[in-house]
Scaffold this motif. Structure first.
Motif, PDB file in Angstrom:
ATOM      1  N   GLU A 137       0.828  -1.213   0.000  1.00  0.00           N
ATOM      2  CA  GLU A 137       0.000   0.000   0.000  1.00  0.00           C
ATOM      3  C   GLU A 137       0.857   1.256   0.000  1.00  0.00           C
ATOM      4  O   GLU A 137       0.542   2.245  -0.670  1.00  0.00           O
ATOM      5  CB  GLU A 137      -0.923  -0.008   1.214  1.00  0.00           C
ATOM      6  CG  GLU A 137      -1.863   1.192   1.293  1.00  0.00           C
ATOM      7  CD  GLU A 137      -2.748   1.165   2.520  1.00  0.00           C
ATOM      8  OE1 GLU A 137      -3.519   2.126   2.713  1.00  0.00           O
ATOM      9  OE2 GLU A 137      -2.664   0.181   3.292  1.00  0.00           O
ATOM     10  N   SER A 138       1.960   1.216   0.731  1.00  0.00           N
ATOM     11  CA  SER A 138       2.829   2.386   0.817  1.00  0.00           C
ATOM     12  C   SER A 138       3.361   2.790  -0.551  1.00  0.00           C
ATOM     13  O   SER A 138       3.452   3.982  -0.873  1.00  0.00           O
ATOM     14  CB  SER A 138       4.013   2.108   1.753  1.00  0.00           C
ATOM     15  OG  SER A 138       4.802   1.020   1.252  1.00  0.00           O
ATOM     16  N   TRP A 139       3.707   1.791  -1.383  1.00  0.00           N
ATOM     17  CA  TRP A 139       4.272   2.105  -2.693  1.00  0.00           C
ATOM     18  C   TRP A 139       3.220   2.712  -3.619  1.00  0.00           C
ATOM     19  O   TRP A 139       3.508   3.623  -4.389  1.00  0.00           O
ATOM     20  CB  TRP A 139       4.896   0.867  -3.320  1.00  0.00           C
ATOM     21  CG  TRP A 139       5.590   1.153  -4.620  1.00  0.00           C
ATOM     22  CD1 TRP A 139       5.283   0.660  -5.846  1.00  0.00           C
ATOM     23  CD2 TRP A 139       6.704   2.031  -4.818  1.00  0.00           C
ATOM     24  NE1 TRP A 139       6.137   1.160  -6.802  1.00  0.00           N
ATOM     25  CE2 TRP A 139       7.024   2.005  -6.204  1.00  0.00           C
ATOM     26  CE3 TRP A 139       7.464   2.838  -3.969  1.00  0.00           C
ATOM     27  CZ2 TRP A 139       8.064   2.758  -6.745  1.00  0.00           C
ATOM     28  CZ3 TRP A 139       8.508   3.584  -4.510  1.00  0.00           C
ATOM     29  CH2 TRP A 139       8.796   3.540  -5.878  1.00  0.00           C
ATOM     30  N   GLY A 140       1.993   2.221  -3.541  1.00  0.00           N
ATOM     31  CA  GLY A 140       0.922   2.819  -4.331  1.00  0.00           C
ATOM     32  C   GLY A 140       0.748   4.291  -4.002  1.00  0.00           C
ATOM     33  O   GLY A 140       0.574   5.128  -4.903  1.00  0.00           O
ATOM     34  N   LYS A 141       0.823   4.629  -2.732  1.00  0.00           N
ATOM     35  CA  LYS A 141       0.677   6.027  -2.323  1.00  0.00           C
ATOM     36  C   LYS A 141       1.873   6.859  -2.764  1.00  0.00           C
ATOM     37  O   LYS A 141       1.728   8.025  -3.151  1.00  0.00           O
ATOM     38  CB  LYS A 141       0.482   6.104  -0.814  1.00  0.00           C
ATOM     39  CG  LYS A 141      -0.847   5.519  -0.355  1.00  0.00           C
ATOM     40  CD  LYS A 141      -1.022   5.599   1.150  1.00  0.00           C
ATOM     41  CE  LYS A 141      -2.391   5.060   1.561  1.00  0.00           C
ATOM     42  NZ  LYS A 141      -2.583   5.087   3.036  1.00  0.00           N
TER      43      LYS A 141
END
Length: 244
Positions: A201-205
């Motif tokens: 999720e962090s990379w998507g953000k």
């Protein structure tokens, strides 16, 4: 906790190594995004005399720090007390630092040189392009071997060592002129590992932030302004702006 300020120019991969780790650790932060032509000018040159991004200013400790590897080690030591992205055992601690050093001394420089000679340099020099494309494949081979029978580089969880490799590997298609999945098909362990990292999720953000900042400066995928294909054209554009 006061937010850490991350100084960056949006195109390059190195700042996003720092940002994704900050996101994973849940540290408050703000981004100070500026143009590439200002990396050697105040106020940034007063923060980092080397004129390279990223740099951070942490008001919680009063520390200003540059060099992405040093920043990552600082963030882990200061803000990962629960070892979400790290370990506190001797063996794992040193293996994590080993992989971070390999990313800093191997992946980053060789991928960066490939970006220069294959994408940004006006003159196409086949020997240089072939050398650095070859080094990318050699490094992928090292990672593929290291990941044999493993999910993550060290231990049983995603750590800062894994995340440090993510932004540059995300650029493989741009560097090699071949779709990333096609490049990584020859390195199945790396492909599976990179896919796991991309799904966090962090990379998507982080990608959303990067795309927004790229659009804000009207930049192409290669970091150049729209309509500019290489560094020579970019320098000519800057010169025209000064003469105007």
């Amino acid at each position: 906790m006061k937010p850490i300020t991350v100084w960056l120019t949006p195109p390059g991969p190195n700042p996003w190594k720092v940002v994704v780790i900050i996101k994973e650790l849940g540290i408050p932060f703000e981004i100070h995004s500026f143009k590439f032509e200002d990396v050697k000018k105040p106020p940034f040159i007063d923060i980092n005399p080397n004129g390279r991004v990223p740099a951070i200013v942490d008001p919680n400790t009063g520390l200003t720090l540059w060099e992405s590897g040093a920043i990552i080690q600082y963030l882990i030591e200061e803000y990962d007390k629960e070892h979400k992205l790290s370990y506190d055992t001797l063996r794992e601690k040193h293996l994590l630092n080993q992989w971070l050093h390999f990313q800093m001394s191997g992946q980053g420089p060789y991928y960066g040189q490939c970006a220069w000679f294959n994408v940004l340099h006006t003159e196409k020099i086949p020997s240089a392009i072939n050398r650095y494309k070859g080094e990318i494949h050699r490094l992928l081979g090292v990672l593929n071997t290291a990941l044999t029978g493993k999910i993550w580089l060290v231990g049983d969880k995603c750590t800062f060592a894994d995340l440090a490799f993510l932004p540059w590997n995300e650029q493989l298609q741009a560097l090699l002129d071949v779709p990333r999945e096609e490049v990584l098909a020859a390195y199945p362990n790396v492909l599976a590992w990179h896919t796991r990292l991309r799904e966090r999720e962090s990379w998507g953000k982080v990608l959303e932030m990067r795309e927004g900042l790229m659009a804000e400066q009207a930049l192409e995928w290669n970091g150049m302004p729209k309509g500019v294909n290489n560094m020579k054209e970019y320098e000519e554009l800057l010169a025209r702006g000064k003469d105007a």
